[in-house]
Structures are given as structure tokens and as C-alpha cells.
Design a protein around this motif. Structure first.
Motif, PDB file in Angstrom:
ATOM      1  N   ALA A   9      32.821 -53.912  11.824  1.00  0.00           N
ATOM      2  CA  ALA A   9      32.039 -53.714  13.042  1.00  0.00           C
ATOM      3  C   ALA A   9      32.388 -52.375  13.672  1.00  0.00           C
ATOM      4  N   ARG A  10      31.375 -51.687  14.158  1.00  0.00           N
ATOM      5  CA  ARG A  10      31.598 -50.407  14.819  1.00  0.00           C
ATOM      6  C   ARG A  10      32.320 -50.630  16.142  1.00  0.00           C
ATOM      7  N   THR A  61      28.242 -60.915  18.725  1.00  0.00           N
ATOM      8  CA  THR A  61      28.613 -59.518  18.564  1.00  0.00           C
ATOM      9  C   THR A  61      27.440 -58.647  18.993  1.00  0.00           C
ATOM     10  N   VAL A  62      27.671 -57.345  19.097  1.00  0.00           N
ATOM     11  CA  VAL A  62      26.593 -56.424  19.460  1.00  0.00           C
ATOM     12  C   VAL A  62      25.472 -56.476  18.433  1.00  0.00           C
ATOM     13  N   THR A  63      25.804 -56.473  17.143  1.00  0.00           N
ATOM     14  CA  THR A  63      24.777 -56.492  16.105  1.00  0.00           C
ATOM     15  C   THR A  63      24.022 -57.812  16.108  1.00  0.00           C
ATOM     16  N   GLU A  64      24.706 -58.921  16.347  1.00  0.00           N
ATOM     17  CA  GLU A  64      24.015 -60.208  16.439  1.00  0.00           C
ATOM     18  C   GLU A  64      23.046 -60.207  17.613  1.00  0.00           C
ATOM     19  N   TRP A  65      23.454 -59.618  18.723  1.00  0.00           N
ATOM     20  CA  TRP A  65      22.532 -59.512  19.866  1.00  0.00           C
ATOM     21  C   TRP A  65      21.281 -58.738  19.467  1.00  0.00           C
ATOM     22  N   ALA A  66      21.469 -57.607  18.780  1.00  0.00           N
ATOM     23  CA  ALA A  66      20.333 -56.749  18.430  1.00  0.00           C
ATOM     24  C   ALA A  66      19.391 -57.430  17.447  1.00  0.00           C
ATOM     25  N   THR A  67      19.930 -58.132  16.464  1.00  0.00           N
ATOM     26  CA  THR A  67      19.077 -58.750  15.451  1.00  0.00           C
ATOM     27  C   THR A  67      18.493 -60.073  15.912  1.00  0.00           C
ATOM     28  N   ALA A  68      18.999 -60.624  17.015  1.00  0.00           N
ATOM     29  CA  ALA A  68      18.495 -61.905  17.507  1.00  0.00           C
ATOM     30  C   ALA A  68      17.650 -61.759  18.757  1.00  0.00           C
ATOM     31  N   THR A  69      17.425 -60.534  19.220  1.00  0.00           N
ATOM     32  CA  THR A  69      16.671 -60.321  20.453  1.00  0.00           C
ATOM     33  C   THR A  69      15.258 -60.865  20.312  1.00  0.00           C
ATOM     34  N   ALA A  70      14.836 -61.666  21.282  1.00  0.00           N
ATOM     35  CA  ALA A  70      13.543 -62.342  21.181  1.00  0.00           C
ATOM     36  C   ALA A  70      12.373 -61.433  21.532  1.00  0.00           C
ATOM     37  N   ALA A  71      12.600 -60.403  22.341  1.00  0.00           N
ATOM     38  CA  ALA A  71      11.537 -59.484  22.729  1.00  0.00           C
ATOM     39  C   ALA A  71      12.119 -58.094  22.813  1.00  0.00           C
ATOM     40  N   PRO A  72      11.340 -57.057  22.432  1.00  0.00           N
ATOM     41  CA  PRO A  72      11.895 -55.710  22.404  1.00  0.00           C
ATOM     42  C   PRO A  72      12.465 -55.262  23.736  1.00  0.00           C
ATOM     43  N   ALA A  73      13.786 -55.036  23.754  1.00  0.00           N
ATOM     44  CA  ALA A  73      14.467 -54.426  24.888  1.00  0.00           C
ATOM     45  C   ALA A  73      14.052 -55.013  26.218  1.00  0.00           C
ATOM     46  N   GLU A  74      14.212 -56.307  26.351  1.00  0.00           N
ATOM     47  CA  GLU A  74      13.868 -56.983  27.603  1.00  0.00           C
ATOM     48  C   GLU A  74      15.148 -57.489  28.249  1.00  0.00           C
ATOM     49  N   PRO A  75      15.395 -57.209  29.526  1.00  0.00           N
ATOM     50  CA  PRO A  75      16.656 -57.614  30.140  1.00  0.00           C
ATOM     51  C   PRO A  75      16.817 -59.121  30.196  1.00  0.00           C
ATOM     52  N   GLU A  76      18.089 -59.582  30.046  1.00  0.00           N
ATOM     53  CA  GLU A  76      18.363 -60.997  30.054  1.00  0.00           C
ATOM     54  C   GLU A  76      18.219 -61.611  31.433  1.00  0.00           C
ATOM     55  N   THR A  77      18.519 -60.856  32.470  1.00  0.00           N
ATOM     56  CA  THR A  77      18.463 -61.392  33.823  1.00  0.00           C
ATOM     57  C   THR A  77      17.517 -60.564  34.667  1.00  0.00           C
ATOM     58  N   GLU A  78      16.796 -61.240  35.546  1.00  0.00           N
ATOM     59  CA  GLU A  78      15.866 -60.561  36.438  1.00  0.00           C
ATOM     60  C   GLU A  78      16.563 -60.266  37.759  1.00  0.00           C
ATOM     61  N   PRO A  79      16.635 -58.991  38.162  1.00  0.00           N
ATOM     62  CA  PRO A  79      17.210 -58.693  39.463  1.00  0.00           C
ATOM     63  C   PRO A  79      16.312 -59.192  40.587  1.00  0.00           C
ATOM     64  N   ASP A  80      16.891 -59.342  41.753  1.00  0.00           N
ATOM     65  CA  ASP A  80      16.128 -59.738  42.920  1.00  0.00           C
ATOM     66  C   ASP A  80      15.065 -58.691  43.199  1.00  0.00           C
ATOM     67  N   PRO A  81      13.755 -59.057  43.160  1.00  0.00           N
ATOM     68  CA  PRO A  81      12.709 -58.062  43.373  1.00  0.00           C
ATOM     69  C   PRO A  81      12.757 -57.421  44.740  1.00  0.00           C
ATOM     70  N   GLY A  82      13.468 -58.061  45.681  1.00  0.00           N
ATOM     71  CA  GLY A  82      13.561 -57.483  47.006  1.00  0.00           C
ATOM     72  C   GLY A  82      14.745 -56.562  47.175  1.00  0.00           C
ATOM     73  N   GLU A  83      15.585 -56.465  46.140  1.00  0.00           N
ATOM     74  CA  GLU A  83      16.776 -55.637  46.243  1.00  0.00           C
ATOM     75  C   GLU A  83      16.475 -54.220  45.749  1.00  0.00           C
ATOM     76  N   PRO A  84      16.623 -53.210  46.582  1.00  0.00           N
ATOM     77  CA  PRO A  84      16.365 -51.844  46.147  1.00  0.00           C
ATOM     78  C   PRO A  84      17.279 -51.455  44.990  1.00  0.00           C
ATOM     79  N   LEU A  85      16.768 -50.618  44.113  1.00  0.00           N
ATOM     80  CA  LEU A  85      17.545 -50.195  42.953  1.00  0.00           C
ATOM     81  C   LEU A  85      18.826 -49.494  43.384  1.00  0.00           C
ATOM     82  N   GLU A  86      18.766 -48.740  44.465  1.00  0.00           N
ATOM     83  CA  GLU A  86      19.955 -48.053  44.975  1.00  0.00           C
ATOM     84  C   GLU A  86      21.075 -49.058  45.233  1.00  0.00           C
ATOM     85  N   ARG A  87      20.736 -50.157  45.883  1.00  0.00           N
ATOM     86  CA  ARG A  87      21.737 -51.171  46.198  1.00  0.00           C
ATOM     87  C   ARG A  87      22.193 -51.899  44.941  1.00  0.00           C
ATOM     88  N   ALA A  88      21.252 -52.186  44.030  1.00  0.00           N
ATOM     89  CA  ALA A  88      21.604 -52.876  42.793  1.00  0.00           C
ATOM     90  C   ALA A  88      22.554 -52.034  41.952  1.00  0.00           C
TER      91      ALA A  88
END
Length: 237
Positions: A9-10, A61-88
């Protein structure tokens, strides 16, 4: 004939990874500020729920995450839509500053050590930065280490998805892997070589750039009768 040894593993430097994620998130934050609508950056947050209990799911592992991803580059958790990116971004930087690297966090398909999870955040941030730049026309810098990490993760995932040694894939200056079943090359110039720059490679690996278009537009050079990655793309599926 003895079984082929499993590829090592790298390794990724945790301090450099944390710095790269923080830097790329700052680039996104600055671009979103320029656009004047922080909602555009909500999904680009590198949010990680360190306040939650450590998950009991299978560790990936990192490689298992990459090969098992269900959708292209989609975040696992959704941030609070009301929270400004600066604060996040500020909250994220504060959380990872002291969190132990072996702390388990939730990831799609299982759980990951925080240090490994942050490697995957480099992939997510680079891909979504490119998406944002393409959609808005705003020029956004790419942190070099984050770009290198994303290139390497996706190259290693390709080698895991299409194991073999008949094709050499080069993503200078960051990655070289051998893949695809067939006659294994051992010395001299490889008979089947594919070469591309980091961003075209990341677009190919995540389904943003079709293989025929990449070859036709000379974003990829491919030589040899086996130098065709179209059956193995995208890597993130």
C-alpha cells in the motif's frame, strides 16, 4: 507457481495530507467568496464528524474506498446548508488540528482511519474544485500535494481494478502504475504506454472525460495494441 505478492500500500505523509486538505479547502473558500454565494461551496466542505462516536463498521483502506465508491466523487456527509463555508472550513481546521490519526470516522462503505480519510478528501476536493471551475469559469488554484495525492489514489485504484502488468500508465510527475492482464513487461521500453497530465487523468478516472475524447483531443497519448483504458473507466463507479 507461487501466488503473486500483494502490492504494498502506498504511504501518505499525514502532516502533508492535512496541510493539503486545509490549503485546497481555503482555495475553494476564496473562490466561493469571489462568486458571492457560499451555497455553491456547501458540498465542497471537507466536513468530518469527529464529534460522533467512532463507527464499528469494517475498516477500509484508501484503495478500497476508491474502488468501492458508489458515485463519482460524492461526499459521504452533507454539511449543514445553513452553515457558511467560511465557518465550516474554520471548524474543520480546528477539528483536525488535534484529532489522532488512527481515530475511526464514518466513510461510504465502512469506516476509515482519519489519516486515510483525509487522503480521500484530497480526491474529493480536487474533483469538486475542477467541477466548480468548469461550471463557473472562475480560476481556482490547485494545491500541488492535494493534486499529487488525488492522482496517486486514482492510479492505484486503477491498478487494483484492472490488475496486471501489460500496460504502463504514467501521470507525470506524480504517478506510474502497471495494470491490465496480459504479457508482463520487465525491461526496456514498455510496449503499451498511456500518458496524461494530472487533471485529465482525474477527469478520466471520475467519469468527467470520456476516453475517446481524451485521445482525440491529445489529452492522452496511448501507444501499443493494449493501450486502451476504456473498459476500465471510470475508476470511481
Amino acid at each position: 507457481m507461487p501466488p503473486r505478492a500483494r502490492a504494498r500500500a502506498r504511504m501518505y505523509d499525514p502532516a502533508k495530507t492535512r496541510a493539503a486538505v486545509t490549503a485546497q479547502l481555503a482555495h475553494v473558500r476564496d473562490a466561493v467568496r469571489e462568486l458571492g454565494d457560499e451555497r455553491l461551496g456547501a458540498r465542497l466542505s471537507a466536513a468530518v464528524r469527529l464529534e460522533d462516536p467512532a463507527p464499528s463498521a469494517r475498516e477500509l483502506t484508501v484503495t478500497e474506498w476508491a474502488t468501492a465508491t458508489a458515485a463519482p466523487a460524492e461526499p459521504e456527509t452533507e454539511p449543514d446548508p445553513g452553515e457558511p463555508l467560511e465557518r465550516a472550513a474554520a471548524r474543520f481546521a480546528e477539528l483536525i488540528a488535534t484529532a489522532p490519526g488512527d481515530r475511526l470516522v464514518a466513510a461510504r462503505g465502512g469506516a476509515m482511519r482519519l489519516d486515510d480519510f483525509l487522503v480521500t478528501r484530497c480526491v474529493e476536493l480536487i474533483v469538486h474544485t475542477d467541477d466548480l471551475a468548469t461550471a463557473t469559469g472562475v480560476s481556482i488554484p490547485y494545491d500541488r500535494h492535494a493534486l499529487a495525492t488525488a492522482s496517486r489514489v486514482l492510479a492505484d485504484a486503477l491498478a487494483a481494478k484492472a490488475p496486471g502488468g501489460s500496460v504502463e500508465v504514467r501521470v507525470p510527475p506524480f504517478a506510474v502504475v502497471q495494470c491490465v492482464e496480459g504479457p508482463r513487461h520487465t525491461r526496456g521500453t514498455p510496449p503499451n504506454v498511456i500518458e496524461t497530465a494530472p487533471l485529465p487523468w482525474i477527469r478520466l478516472a471520475t467519469g468527467r472525460l470520456p476516453w475517446p475524447e481524451a485521445v482525440e483531443s491529445a489529452q492522452v497519448t496511448a501507444s501499443g495494441e493494449r493501450a486502451d483504458l476504456s473498459p476500465h473507466l471510470p475508476v470511481l463507479t
